[in-house]
Each structure stands twice: as structure tokens, then as C-alpha cells.
Scaffold this motif. Structure first.
Motif, PDB file in Angstrom:
ATOM      1  N   GLU A  42       0.842  -1.194   0.000  1.00  0.00           N
ATOM      2  CA  GLU A  42       0.000   0.000   0.000  1.00  0.00           C
ATOM      3  C   GLU A  42       0.879   1.247   0.000  1.00  0.00           C
ATOM      4  O   GLU A  42       1.925   1.276   0.663  1.00  0.00           O
ATOM      5  CB  GLU A  42      -0.892  -0.004   1.242  1.00  0.00           C
ATOM      6  CG  GLU A  42      -1.784   1.205   1.395  1.00  0.00           C
ATOM      7  CD  GLU A  42      -2.613   1.118   2.661  1.00  0.00           C
ATOM      8  OE1 GLU A  42      -2.320   1.868   3.617  1.00  0.00           O
ATOM      9  OE2 GLU A  42      -3.542   0.294   2.702  1.00  0.00           O
ATOM     10  N   LEU A  43       0.463   2.264  -0.746  1.00  0.00           N
ATOM     11  CA  LEU A  43       1.183   3.536  -0.769  1.00  0.00           C
ATOM     12  C   LEU A  43       0.626   4.436   0.329  1.00  0.00           C
ATOM     13  O   LEU A  43      -0.548   4.799   0.310  1.00  0.00           O
ATOM     14  CB  LEU A  43       1.022   4.215  -2.131  1.00  0.00           C
ATOM     15  CG  LEU A  43       1.700   5.583  -2.298  1.00  0.00           C
ATOM     16  CD1 LEU A  43       3.206   5.456  -2.129  1.00  0.00           C
ATOM     17  CD2 LEU A  43       1.353   6.183  -3.647  1.00  0.00           C
ATOM     18  N   ARG A  44       1.493   4.776   1.296  1.00  0.00           N
ATOM     19  CA  ARG A  44       1.056   5.632   2.398  1.00  0.00           C
ATOM     20  C   ARG A  44       2.196   6.564   2.794  1.00  0.00           C
ATOM     21  O   ARG A  44       3.306   6.116   3.069  1.00  0.00           O
ATOM     22  CB  ARG A  44       0.630   4.801   3.604  1.00  0.00           C
ATOM     23  CG  ARG A  44       0.101   5.636   4.764  1.00  0.00           C
ATOM     24  CD  ARG A  44      -0.236   4.786   5.967  1.00  0.00           C
ATOM     25  NE  ARG A  44      -1.301   3.827   5.695  1.00  0.00           N
ATOM     26  CZ  ARG A  44      -1.785   2.989   6.617  1.00  0.00           C
ATOM     27  NH1 ARG A  44      -1.292   3.002   7.842  1.00  0.00           N
ATOM     28  NH2 ARG A  44      -2.747   2.144   6.290  1.00  0.00           N
ATOM     29  N   GLU A  45       1.893   7.853   2.819  1.00  0.00           N
ATOM     30  CA  GLU A  45       2.848   8.870   3.246  1.00  0.00           C
ATOM     31  C   GLU A  45       4.166   8.756   2.483  1.00  0.00           C
ATOM     32  O   GLU A  45       5.250   8.864   3.044  1.00  0.00           O
ATOM     33  CB  GLU A  45       3.085   8.768   4.755  1.00  0.00           C
ATOM     34  CG  GLU A  45       1.831   8.995   5.568  1.00  0.00           C
ATOM     35  CD  GLU A  45       2.043   8.759   7.054  1.00  0.00           C
ATOM     36  OE1 GLU A  45       3.043   8.099   7.411  1.00  0.00           O
ATOM     37  OE2 GLU A  45       1.226   9.231   7.839  1.00  0.00           O
ATOM     38  N   GLY A  46       4.061   8.505   1.185  1.00  0.00           N
ATOM     39  CA  GLY A  46       5.248   8.464   0.346  1.00  0.00           C
ATOM     40  C   GLY A  46       6.000   7.156   0.364  1.00  0.00           C
ATOM     41  O   GLY A  46       7.046   7.040  -0.275  1.00  0.00           O
ATOM     42  N   CYS A  47       5.502   6.158   1.097  1.00  0.00           N
ATOM     43  CA  CYS A  47       6.197   4.876   1.204  1.00  0.00           C
ATOM     44  C   CYS A  47       5.270   3.741   0.785  1.00  0.00           C
ATOM     45  O   CYS A  47       4.055   3.796   1.010  1.00  0.00           O
ATOM     46  CB  CYS A  47       6.672   4.628   2.635  1.00  0.00           C
ATOM     47  SG  CYS A  47       7.924   5.783   3.215  1.00  0.00           S
ATOM     48  N   LEU A  48       5.865   2.715   0.206  1.00  0.00           N
ATOM     49  CA  LEU A  48       5.137   1.485  -0.082  1.00  0.00           C
ATOM     50  C   LEU A  48       5.297   0.568   1.117  1.00  0.00           C
ATOM     51  O   LEU A  48       6.396   0.094   1.408  1.00  0.00           O
ATOM     52  CB  LEU A  48       5.687   0.825  -1.348  1.00  0.00           C
ATOM     53  CG  LEU A  48       5.406   1.580  -2.652  1.00  0.00           C
ATOM     54  CD1 LEU A  48       6.236   1.009  -3.789  1.00  0.00           C
ATOM     55  CD2 LEU A  48       3.930   1.529  -2.997  1.00  0.00           C
ATOM     56  N   ILE A  49       4.192   0.331   1.827  1.00  0.00           N
ATOM     57  CA  ILE A  49       4.255  -0.412   3.079  1.00  0.00           C
ATOM     58  C   ILE A  49       3.346  -1.633   3.006  1.00  0.00           C
ATOM     59  O   ILE A  49       2.366  -1.653   2.254  1.00  0.00           O
ATOM     60  CB  ILE A  49       3.843   0.479   4.271  1.00  0.00           C
ATOM     61  CG1 ILE A  49       2.357   0.853   4.162  1.00  0.00           C
ATOM     62  CG2 ILE A  49       4.713   1.723   4.349  1.00  0.00           C
ATOM     63  CD1 ILE A  49       1.809   1.525   5.395  1.00  0.00           C
ATOM     64  N   PRO A  50       3.638  -2.677   3.792  1.00  0.00           N
ATOM     65  CA  PRO A  50       2.716  -3.813   3.882  1.00  0.00           C
ATOM     66  C   PRO A  50       1.480  -3.419   4.685  1.00  0.00           C
ATOM     67  O   PRO A  50       1.594  -2.827   5.761  1.00  0.00           O
ATOM     68  CB  PRO A  50       3.534  -4.882   4.616  1.00  0.00           C
ATOM     69  CG  PRO A  50       4.949  -4.405   4.586  1.00  0.00           C
ATOM     70  CD  PRO A  50       4.888  -2.918   4.531  1.00  0.00           C
ATOM     71  N   ALA A  51       0.294  -3.734   4.165  1.00  0.00           N
ATOM     72  CA  ALA A  51      -0.943  -3.396   4.852  1.00  0.00           C
ATOM     73  C   ALA A  51      -2.035  -4.369   4.432  1.00  0.00           C
ATOM     74  O   ALA A  51      -2.070  -4.828   3.281  1.00  0.00           O
ATOM     75  CB  ALA A  51      -1.371  -1.963   4.536  1.00  0.00           C
ATOM     76  N   VAL A  52      -2.923  -4.696   5.359  1.00  0.00           N
ATOM     77  CA  VAL A  52      -4.050  -5.580   5.055  1.00  0.00           C
ATOM     78  C   VAL A  52      -4.938  -4.917   4.003  1.00  0.00           C
ATOM     79  O   VAL A  52      -5.327  -3.754   4.143  1.00  0.00           O
ATOM     80  CB  VAL A  52      -4.863  -5.877   6.327  1.00  0.00           C
ATOM     81  CG1 VAL A  52      -6.107  -6.687   5.987  1.00  0.00           C
ATOM     82  CG2 VAL A  52      -4.006  -6.621   7.340  1.00  0.00           C
ATOM     83  N   GLY A  53      -5.227  -5.640   2.949  1.00  0.00           N
ATOM     84  CA  GLY A  53      -6.027  -5.089   1.854  1.00  0.00           C
ATOM     85  C   GLY A  53      -5.212  -4.357   0.817  1.00  0.00           C
ATOM     86  O   GLY A  53      -5.770  -3.834  -0.154  1.00  0.00           O
TER      87      GLY A  53
END
Length: 571
Positions: free
Chosen positions: A122-133
Motif C-alpha cells: 500500500e502507498l502511504r505517506e510516500g512509502c510502499l508499506i505492507p498493509a491488510v487489503g
């Protein structure tokens, strides 16, 4: 993905304080969305599957690759595929009435672990992070692009906060979603239908409907909205001080083998290809859920109850296969992207969407149902009085589900020559496992009459009626094994005699003949060939061209008679 990105200055890293502030903002925005929707008389409703527009013109199509070329963490892609798979079950085949709103989150529902969703990127706050969904934005991007091409009204759409290289955001054709306040909502003055499917490599979307002649699709922007920006990847950025850093995932993808119909040929394939991380259910692996004591008791009760109610054996068997397919679906995990499946469970798994985005090989234990029923239809035309030839008929929807699943398979594994001929480029030929020859010392000496052994239950689909018609004027014995039989068999001058076992029939036989319409596992013929006995059979028996046997066509009585008599003359 989230568009509420926090601007990062220099090399500043996201902090826990920023994450807490973000969560509070997100909860506030979710509450505001719920309130606004409650006051909106036209807020989106969940739309049902239908087939009214199944043949309507295609207004727009879109497809995209599922696996990035530079992927460093395939497990996150597998998680994305799981998320897309679940969302497709809520989206594929729905039809939206004219003037009604479509809402992505209303239709799909919230992505949670309890709902089966997995960790994706998931793209969040400029970073690609692992996230459910994570990864659902690939679906919302496809929906937005298709809606624009189809001329639908885009009621609500949000751009991604950061433009990744090679993404649809470069052409301003993206739409991000984040539960529940960043939504994608569509509407049209005409009814429209949504179709989405995945194979092992690509996601495909189609929108169908009858668009008014005056309605035109929106023009697509092709110039970049802004240059792409680099984004950190939590798995490979090396920023160990960041509270979101996870490091590379050492777990990999794996293959699952479901050896429910473990023919010797399939077991040999398992032994030669099984990897260290593979999961195996069946011989040499874990116990099937259906083998648990309570399940075996419940299945026995269900079987007896079905027969007591007068259900045909194929119907009772189908009910059991549905239960076994549910067992397999529950055993699947996101990282199980490669599967080896029995043919009997394929239509149920395909219809339930469990195979979307997965690579799989099918252990073929029979002809595809559409080919099987075509063969039986030919036998019915020859013998319309035989009710047993009409018993084996499946639900047309199940037949189509099996065929669609077979077309999407990577390979059809089978030793059966007739099955492999239908497979085309998907054919993966396995050699028949040849049994040990019968001891020559146990062979029964020739008798006063020639003996022809029929190595199958004497049923119409196995060719017993053709064999009796071919040999009815001959003074010989036709040996029949134990098992079900057609009633009122008339052999003419020939004599019918039951033997105690298949082995006994082979030991006494001068010739082995099986002019079957349907035969999927010709073990007795293989033993006869290994023992040097003359064999007469049809292509339906699936024997290889290099084997020693005489070929006759199913239903050709004259050819069968000539082949059997020629074989007897050479004994």
C-alpha cells in the motif's frame, strides 16, 4: 492506498506521532463519510449479480499485469492477489440499474483479516508499506479507466498522492481508494454490467451495456499529469530507524498438491517434482479434512440419506465433491499461488473464484464433461433403449465451469491419450504405470471354446452391447468380471460366464476386448498388454500408440468382429 501523504523534508522519516495523528484524522473522515451517506437519499446500494446484460455490447475493456517486473517481495504480490480475488467475488457479474450509484466500498466491503484479506503493498505517506487489503487500487484503477472509456459518470474519484513510475497516474487515469472516505463512485443513465476476471498473469475488466447513441466516452488524458516520483519500499529501503520498516520477507511462494485421486502416474509425478516447501494433502502428505472421523461419519450419513431419497449416484457424488472443494478452499493460503488439483474439484473451485490469479495444473482422471457427454450422446443414438446411458448428465453451468477452468489451466496431466488429444498445448503426457505381468505358470490352458474376456462392468457405456452383437454367431465364451450389469444381455450362440475376479478373467482369456464408449482408467488392459495377451480396444480406452493393441472405433460392430476374430486366429 492513501492520498493523505505527509510531505517529507530532506531525509526526515515518518514518526509514530505522525502515524497516530493520521489514524485520528482517518477515523474522523470515516465518521464524516458515514454521516453524509446517511443523509444522502441517493447513496450507493449493493448491487446483485444478474444476467440481463450478459450479451450486451462491450462498452470498455481494460487489462493490466498482476506481477511487476522488478518485484522484490513476491509474497506481497501474492497477498494482493488474495485481496483482488476476494473483491472480484463481490464485483464480477453485477448489474447496476440506470441512474443508480455504484460505490466501490459499498460493493466490496471493508478489507479486514477476519474477512480473509491478506497483507499486500500500500502507498502511504510516500512509502510502499505492507498493509491488510493492500493492492486493491489496481482494481479501482481498472474500474476508473473502464468507466471513463465506457462514458459512465464519475461521481467521485481521488488521485493518488504520489505518481509511481509506469503507473496509470502518469496519464491521470488512476483512482485511489481508502476505507471508507476515499471512494470511487459511478453512475450512468443506462443500466450497465461489470465483468472482472484474473488469470495467473493479468487482470481483465469489461463493462457492458446499451449506451444511448448520443452518449460519447470521455476523452482520456495521455500527457503526464506530473513527473513520477520515487517512493521508498519498506522491504528494501534500508531505513532501519523507521518505525514502519519491516525488512525483506524471507518466506517465499509455494505449491500445494491436493492428491485426492492419486493414480500411480500422479504419485510418480509428485515424487519427481515435489519441492521442500510444497504442501501435500493425500498420500505422502497431510490427511484430508474429509478423512477426520466425524467427517467420515457425516459423509456416510449424507450418502445414505441421498440414496434413500432416490437421488442418482452421480448427484450424491457431486454433493460430496462440493464439500471436498470447500475443504480445499479453506486450506488455501495467499502464498499458495501454484496448485496441482484433481479434475473432480475444478468446476467448483473455478465457479467460486478460488483459482483467480493462480497457476495450476489439473490431474485429469476423465474426459472433460462436455466431451464425456458428447460421447455418451453418441452411444444413446445407437442404443436409445438403454437408460444407463442417460444417467450421467451434469448441470450445464457445472460443465461450462469445468471447461473454463481447463482452458485457464497451465497444464493437463494425464496418461490417457484421448484426454491429451483434447488438451492441445496444455497436454502434459504421463506414461502409464505398467503393472507386473501375470505369471505364465498360472495361465489357464486353452479350452474347447475360445475365451474372450471383457475387462469392465458389462454396461452399455463400456461397449458390452457391441461385443455381444459382434460375436453372437460365434461358438465361444465371453468372460465377464463381477460388478453391475445391463439387464437381459443376449449373447446368441456365444456363452456368457462370470469369473470371480479381473485377475481370473485375464488368466483364462485368449483375447481381451473392450470396445468402450467411455473408459478412463484401463488398468486391466495394461495388465493384459504387459502379459502379452492380444488386446482389442477403442481410442476411448486411452492406450498409447506405441503399445501393442488393435484399434477399433466405438460402435463399429463389423470392425470389432473382424479384429477379435483376427486376434483369436493368431493365438
Amino acid at each position: 492506498m492513501n492520498v493523505a501523504a505527509i510531505e517529507m523534508v530532506g531525509t526526515a522519516l515518518p514518526t509514530r506521532r505522525q502515524a497516530i495523528v493520521f489514524e485520528f484524522k482517518a477515523w474522523g473522515l470515516r465518521g464524516r463519510r458515514l454521516l453524509r451517506d446517511a443523509l444522502d437519499r441517493e447513496w450507493p446500494r449493493r448491487h446483485a449479480r444478474a444476467e440481463v446484460l450478459i450479451d450486451a455490447p462491450v462498452l470498455a475493456e481494460f487489462e493490466s499485469a498482476l506481477w511487476p517486473q522488478d518485484e522484490t517481495d513476491p509474497l506481497l504480490v501474492a497477498g494482493k492477489l488474495q485481496n483482488l480475488r476476494l473483491a472480484l467475488k463481490r464485483l464480477h457479474g453485477i448489474e447496476v440499474p440506470a441512474g443508480a450509484k455504484f460505490g466501490f466500498w459499498k460493493q466490496v466491503g471493508r478489507a479486514t483479516r477476519r474477512g480473509g484479506y491478506a497483507v499486500g503493498r500500500e502507498l502511504r505517506e510516500g512509502c510502499l508499506i505492507p498493509a491488510v487489503g493492500g493492492g486493491l487500487c489496481q482494481l479501482s484503477n481498472a474500474l476508473y479507466d473502464g468507466a471513463v472509456r465506457a462514458g459512465l459518470e464519475v461521481v467521485e474519484r481521488h488521485r493518488h498522492s504520489r505518481v509511481l513510475p509506469g503507473s496509470l497516474a502518469e496519464q491521470d487515469r488512476d483512482a485511489t481508494v481508502f476505507w471508507n472516505y476515499l471512494d470511487l463512485r459511478l453512475r450512468a443513465p443506462h443500466a450497465w454490467r461489470l465483468e472482472i476476471d484474473m488469470d495467473a498473469q493479468r487482470l481483465r475488466l469489461r463493462i457492458r451495456g446499451h449506451r444511448p447513441a448520443a452518449s460519447d466516452a470521455w476523452p482520456l488524458a495521455v500527457a503526464p499529469r506530473r513527473p513520477p516520483e520515487a517512493s521508498n519500499d519498506c522491504g528494501s529501503c534500508g531505513q532501519h530507524e523507521c518505525h514502519r520498516h519491516t525488512g525483506p520477507n524471507l518466506d517465499g511462494l509455494r505449491r500445494l498438491w491436493w492428491m485426492e485421486e492419486a493414480w500411480p502416474e500422479f504419485r510418480e509425478r509428485l515424487q519427481s517434482e515435489r519441492g521442500d516447501d510444497d504442501r501435500v494433502f493425500g498420500p505422502g502428505g497431510r490427511r484430508f479434512p474429509a478423512q477426520a472421523p466425524l467427517r467420515r461419519v457425516s459423509q456416510s450419513i449424507a450418502w445414505r440419506y441421498g440414496r434413500w431419497r432416490g437421488q442418482a449416484l452421480p448427484q450424491v457424488r457431486l454433493a460430496q465433491l462440493r464439500a471436498h472443494a470447500r475443504d480445499l478452499a479453506r486450506a488455501l493460503q495467499p502464498r499458495d499461488v501454484d496448485l496441482v488439483l484433481p479434475q473432480s474439484l475444478l468446476p467448483f473451485l473455478w465457479r467460486d473464484g478460488e483459482l483467480a490469479g493462480r497457476r495450476y495444473a489439473v490431474m485429469m482422471t476423465a474426459l472433460p464433461m462436455r466431451a464425456l457427454q458428447a460421447e455418451l450422446d453418441g452411444a444413446v443414438r445407437r442404443h436409445p433403449e438403454q437408460r444407463s446411458l442417460r444417467d450421467f448428465r451434469a448441470d450445464p453451468a457445472l460443465i461450462e465451469a469445468e471447461w473454463d477452468g481447463l482452458l485457464a489451466a497451465q497444464a493437463w496431466w494425464s496418461p490417457h491419450a484421448q484426454v491429451l488429444a483434447l488438451a492441445g498445448a496444455r497436454a502434459c503426457a504421463l506414461p502409464w504405470t505398467m503393472p507386473a505381468p501375470l505369471p505364465s505358470a498360472e495361465r489357464v490352458a486353452a479350452g474347447a471354446k475360445p475365451r474372450v474376456f471383457f475387462p469392465a462392468s458389462p454396461l452399455a457405456r463400456k461397449g458390452i452391447l457391441e461385443l455381444l452383437a459382434a460375436l453372437r454367431d460365434q461358438d465361444l465364451e465371453i468372460l465377464l468380471p463381477p460388478g453391475d450389469s445391463e439387464r437381459g444381455l443376449d449373447a446368441g450362440r456365444a456363452t456368457l460366464r462370470r469369473v470371480a475376479s479381473y485377475r481370473q478373467g485375464l488368466l483364462e482369456a485368449d483375447v481381451v476386448a473392450l470396445p468402450a464408449w467411455i473408459e478412463h482408467q484401463p488398468r486391466a488392459l495394461l495388465t493384459a498388454i504387459a502379459s502379452g495377451l492380444p488386446v482389442v480396444a477403442t481410442p476411448a480406452c486411452g492406450l498409447g500408440a506405441a503399445m501393442a493393441w488393435r484399434r477399433v472405433e466405438a460402435g463399429d460392430v463389423d470392425d470389432l468382429r473382424a479384429a477379435v476374430l483376427a486376434a483369436l486366429a493368431n493365438v
